[in-house]
Scaffold this active site. Structure first.
Site, PDB file in Angstrom:
ATOM      1  N   SER A 168       0.849  -1.196   0.000  1.00 10.33           N
ATOM      2  CA  SER A 168       0.000   0.000   0.000  1.00 10.33           C
ATOM      3  C   SER A 168       0.884   1.245   0.000  1.00 10.33           C
ATOM      4  CB  SER A 168      -0.869  -0.030   1.259  1.00 10.33           C
ATOM      5  OG  SER A 168      -1.571   1.169   1.398  1.00 10.33           O
ATOM      6  N   TYR A 181      -1.731  -0.472  10.450  1.00  9.34           N
ATOM      7  CA  TYR A 181      -1.869  -0.844   9.032  1.00  9.34           C
ATOM      8  C   TYR A 181      -0.643  -0.384   8.247  1.00  9.34           C
ATOM      9  CZ  TYR A 181      -4.289  -1.349   4.484  1.00  9.34           C
ATOM     10  OH  TYR A 181      -4.647  -1.710   3.205  1.00  9.34           O
TER      11      TYR A 181
HETATM   12  P1  NAD Z   1     -11.557  -6.133   0.984  1.00  7.93           P
HETATM   13  O1  NAD Z   1     -11.873  -5.931   2.440  1.00  7.93           O
HETATM   14  O2  NAD Z   1     -12.624  -5.867  -0.013  1.00  7.93           O
HETATM   15  O3  NAD Z   1     -11.050  -7.629   0.784  1.00  7.93           O
HETATM   16  C1  NAD Z   1     -10.279  -8.333   1.713  1.00  7.93           C
HETATM   17  C2  NAD Z   1     -10.714  -9.796   1.673  1.00  7.93           C
HETATM   18  O4  NAD Z   1      -9.880 -10.528   2.568  1.00  7.93           O
HETATM   19  C3  NAD Z   1     -12.167 -10.013   2.111  1.00  7.93           C
HETATM   20  O5  NAD Z   1     -12.868 -10.760   1.149  1.00  7.93           O
HETATM   21  C4  NAD Z   1     -12.034 -10.790   3.420  1.00  7.93           C
HETATM   22  O6  NAD Z   1     -13.090 -11.700   3.661  1.00  7.93           O
HETATM   23  C5  NAD Z   1     -10.704 -11.496   3.223  1.00  7.93           C
HETATM   24  N1  NAD Z   1     -10.093 -11.899   4.495  1.00  7.93           N
HETATM   25  C6  NAD Z   1     -10.013 -11.176   5.635  1.00  7.93           C
HETATM   26  N2  NAD Z   1      -9.415 -11.894   6.591  1.00  7.93           N
HETATM   27  C7  NAD Z   1      -9.107 -13.097   6.049  1.00  7.93           C
HETATM   28  C8  NAD Z   1      -8.477 -14.271   6.550  1.00  7.93           C
HETATM   29  N3  NAD Z   1      -8.020 -14.344   7.810  1.00  7.93           N
HETATM   30  N4  NAD Z   1      -8.327 -15.315   5.725  1.00  7.93           N
HETATM   31  C9  NAD Z   1      -8.788 -15.259   4.443  1.00  7.93           C
HETATM   32  N5  NAD Z   1      -9.387 -14.185   3.915  1.00  7.93           N
HETATM   33  C10 NAD Z   1      -9.549 -13.111   4.714  1.00  7.93           C
HETATM   34  O7  NAD Z   1     -10.244  -5.304   0.701  1.00  7.93           O
HETATM   35  P2  NAD Z   1      -9.698  -4.630  -0.645  1.00  7.93           P
HETATM   36  O8  NAD Z   1      -9.965  -3.187  -0.540  1.00  7.93           O
HETATM   37  O9  NAD Z   1     -10.142  -5.370  -1.842  1.00  7.93           O
HETATM   38  O10 NAD Z   1      -8.139  -4.850  -0.431  1.00  7.93           O
HETATM   39  C11 NAD Z   1      -7.423  -5.971  -0.939  1.00  7.93           C
HETATM   40  C12 NAD Z   1      -5.967  -5.802  -0.564  1.00  7.93           C
HETATM   41  O11 NAD Z   1      -5.501  -4.568  -1.080  1.00  7.93           O
HETATM   42  C13 NAD Z   1      -5.726  -5.743   0.947  1.00  7.93           C
HETATM   43  O12 NAD Z   1      -4.495  -6.356   1.238  1.00  7.93           O
HETATM   44  C14 NAD Z   1      -5.658  -4.268   1.220  1.00  7.93           C
HETATM   45  O13 NAD Z   1      -4.929  -4.008   2.386  1.00  7.93           O
HETATM   46  C15 NAD Z   1      -4.953  -3.787  -0.033  1.00  7.93           C
HETATM   47  N6  NAD Z   1      -5.146  -2.375  -0.389  1.00  7.93           N
HETATM   48  C16 NAD Z   1      -6.391  -1.868  -0.644  1.00  7.93           C
HETATM   49  C17 NAD Z   1      -6.515  -0.530  -1.032  1.00  7.93           C
HETATM   50  C18 NAD Z   1      -7.872   0.090  -1.339  1.00  7.93           C
HETATM   51  O14 NAD Z   1      -7.916   1.293  -1.632  1.00  7.93           O
HETATM   52  N7  NAD Z   1      -8.961  -0.679  -1.318  1.00  7.93           N
HETATM   53  C19 NAD Z   1      -5.386   0.266  -1.134  1.00  7.93           C
HETATM   54  C20 NAD Z   1      -4.130  -0.286  -0.868  1.00  7.93           C
HETATM   55  C21 NAD Z   1      -4.025  -1.616  -0.513  1.00  7.93           C
END
Ligand code: NAD
Length: 285
Positions: A168, A181
């Site tokens: 991130s 985070y």
């Molecule tokens: P999201 O919350 O939509 O998806 C995360 C998924 O991980 C969910 O489906 C959840 O059920 C699953 N999960 C949580 N705990 C778990 C576990 N213990 N075992 C298995 N699955 C588990 O998040 P997102 O926004 O799609 O983000 C995806 C990745 O991208 C993450 O690593 C997040 O930190 C990173 N990220 C997101 C953004 C953003 O703007 N959305 C920006 C930078 C990084």
């Protein structure tokens, strides 16, 4: 879905953790559309099944395995099922991750008035809960490490296998309010480099995406006011983003496809690629 460019992933097996989520469901669908058999590993079975149904309806191959990436046994079980049903993993996307409110401060700065306890309902740095911080570190860092540990046992024996972590912006410079985070994603970036070096002799490339800011259902409360306008924090983010907008999940696909393709990125390992509209390049001045 419009793919960024043509890529033939037929005969490849992709394992996507967090595949039910906003970004990784898009990754799963795109990888399947390029021909990969996709195993969606998520703790949210119902969400994963919806993504798999979409993939199957579009003519792709998807397998759902309810998995907790924090439990080695659950991961080993998933590895066994993937091998039996699809074949061993070629592409591992460590996408499951996220933040937790108890690792988050209410305000950007600690101010003198906060020391007097004037505002009662706020979480200051002093209130942060060790359990919440641990949760965030485990989910983002330990989860990626354990999943890599389990699946790379097969990947090390294959040609052209690759691991993509999801870091991130806050890994480069921490964002206010979210020390857990930010620290956990910095650990993910660091681990990406470590693992790239460690697995370099057995041909597994390891890289990470560093997404900037993507407006998703999950972060609506943070980015939008009740009347639907951008919140103060959203405006601050946009003010720091030279391209002056949030990203779309599909805009991560070009980098993802480049990194999973040995033809395109065969000599690339240990990198963390920002996809951020210029956020990480801009000093604010
Ligand atoms: P999201 O919350 O939509 O998806 C995360 C998924 O991980 C969910 O489906 C959840 O059920 C699953 N999960 C949580 N705990 C778990 C576990 N213990 N075992 C298995 N699955 C588990 O998040 P997102 O926004 O799609 O983000 C995806 C990745 O991208 C993450 O690593 C997040 O930190 C990173 N990220 C997101 C953004 C953003 O703007 N959305 C920006 C930078 C990084």
């Amino acid at each position: 879905m419009e793919l960024p460019f043509e890529l033939d992933l037929s005969k490849k097996v992709a394992v996507v953790t967090g595949g039910a989520g906003v970004l990784c469901s898009t990754f799963s669908e795109a990888l399947a559309e390029a021909g990969a058999s996709v195993a969606i590993l998520d703790i949210n079975l119902e969400g994963a099944e919806k993504v798999a149904a979409k993939i199957t309806k579009a003519g792709g191959t998807a397998l759902v395995i309810k998995t907790n990436i924090l439990e080695k046994e659950s991961l080993e079980e998933a590895r066994k099922t993937v091998r039996e049903k699809l074949g061993s993993c070629d592409i591992l996307i460590n996408g499951a991750g996220g933040n937790h409110p108890s690792g988050t401060t209410t305000k950007d700065y600690l101010e003198p008035a906060d020391l007097e306890g004037v505002e009662e309902d706020i979480t200051t740095f002093f209130d942060l809960d060790a359990g919440g911080i641990q949760f965030v570190f485990n989910l983002n860092f330990l989860g990626a490490l354990l999943t890599s540990q389990v699946f790379s046992q097969d990947m090390a024996k294959k040609e052209n296998s690759t691991i993509i972590n999801v870091s991130s912006m806050n890994a480069f410079t921490p964002l206010t309010r979210i020390p857990a985070y930010s620290g956990a994603k910095a650990a993910v970036s660091n681990f990406t480099q470590w693992l790239a070096v460690h697995l370099s002799k057995v041909g597994v490339r390891v890289n990470a995406l560093a997404p900037g800011f993507f407006e998703t259902e999950q972060n609506q409360a943070l980015l939008r006011d009740e009347d639907g306008d951008y919140s103060a924090r959203a405006k601050k983010i946009l003010g720091q983003t030279p391209m002056d907008r949030f990203g779309e999940a599909e805009e991560l696909l070009g980098t993802l496809f480049w990194l999973v393709s040995p033809k395109a990125s065969g000599f690339v390992t240990g990198t963390v690629i920002p996809i951020d509209g210029g956020f990480s390049a801009y000093s604010g001045v």
